[in-house]
Scaffold this motif. Structure first.
Motif, short mmCIF file in Angstrom:
data_model
loop_
_atom_site.label_atom_id
_atom_site.label_comp_id
_atom_site.label_asym_id
_atom_site.label_seq_id
_atom_site.Cartn_x
_atom_site.Cartn_y
_atom_site.Cartn_z
N LEU A 70 -53.39 31.72 -43.74
CA LEU A 70 -52.79 32.70 -43.03
C LEU A 70 -51.52 33.22 -43.93
N ALA A 71 -50.83 32.70 -44.75
CA ALA A 71 -49.90 33.17 -45.60
C ALA A 71 -50.59 34.17 -46.70
N VAL A 72 -51.84 33.62 -47.03
CA VAL A 72 -52.54 34.31 -48.17
C VAL A 72 -53.05 35.96 -47.61
N ARG A 73 -53.60 35.71 -46.34
CA ARG A 73 -54.06 36.82 -45.60
C ARG A 73 -52.98 37.90 -45.46
N LEU A 74 -51.74 37.25 -44.86
CA LEU A 74 -50.71 38.04 -44.59
C LEU A 74 -50.28 38.86 -46.06
#
Length: 180
Positions: A167-171
């Motif tokens: 999720l952090a990578v996507r954000l």
């Protein structure tokens, strides 16, 4: 003419059945396997106990578990939508002049997937995690059930951590794209 009539039959089958022909073929195969299993179990002394267990599992799932995890999923969606609405309102105020629309990013699946994995692991290893039947387990394997709880917790934490990192990578990728 033969190709046209085949298409007509397939179209009528799909209209009447509601799915492609291979779906019906797959269902017939599944029913054949289930029938074979029933015939194999018919002579078993424990067949009635297995049937009672299966019916009880269906009832417990449909009447108890499904409403519980449906309510939990509804609460998750409500929480993530309200957080997303707040985030997009703030982003919309920041992007007033450039005409860009902030990207939507769903957080719900980043919670659903590891929660499902943890729940499935819990159900599969329930006797070991709760230390049920320890004497039988030790007699059969020579091991104790002590590490099951720790391993389940570590596996659950790992699934949530990997999902959080993704999720952090996507954000981060969305932020990079929005800056351009």
């Amino acid at each position: 003419m033969g190709d046209r009539s085949g298409q007509l039959v397939a179209g009528r089958l799909r209209a009447g059945y509601g799915a492609p022909w291979w779906h019906l073929l797959l269902l017939v195969g599944c029913f054949a396997v289930a029938g074979w299993v029933v015939l194999r179990l018919a002579g078993e002394a424990t067949a009635v106990r297995m049937l009672i267990w299966f019916v009880a599992a269906v009832i417990v799932h449909d009447l108890v578990m499904f409403p519980v995890y449906a309510a939990a999923d509804r609460a998750l969606l409500t929480a993530t939508r309200s957080a997303a609405a707040t985030r997009s309102a703030t982003a919309a105020q920041a992007d007033v002049g450039n005409g860009s629309r902030p990207a939507r990013l769903s957080v719900a699946n980043h919670v659903r997937v590891p929660a499902l994995g943890a729940a499935l692991l819990f159900v599969v290893y329930l006797p070991g995690i709760l230390r049920l039947g320890g004497g039988t387990f030790t007699a059969a394997t020579g091991l104790t059930q002590q590490p099951y709880l720790t391993r389940w917790l570590l596996a659950s934490v790992a699934m949530f951590a990997v999902s959080g990192l993704w999720l952090a990578v996507r954000l981060y990728r969305v932020q990079l794209r929005d800056r351009r």
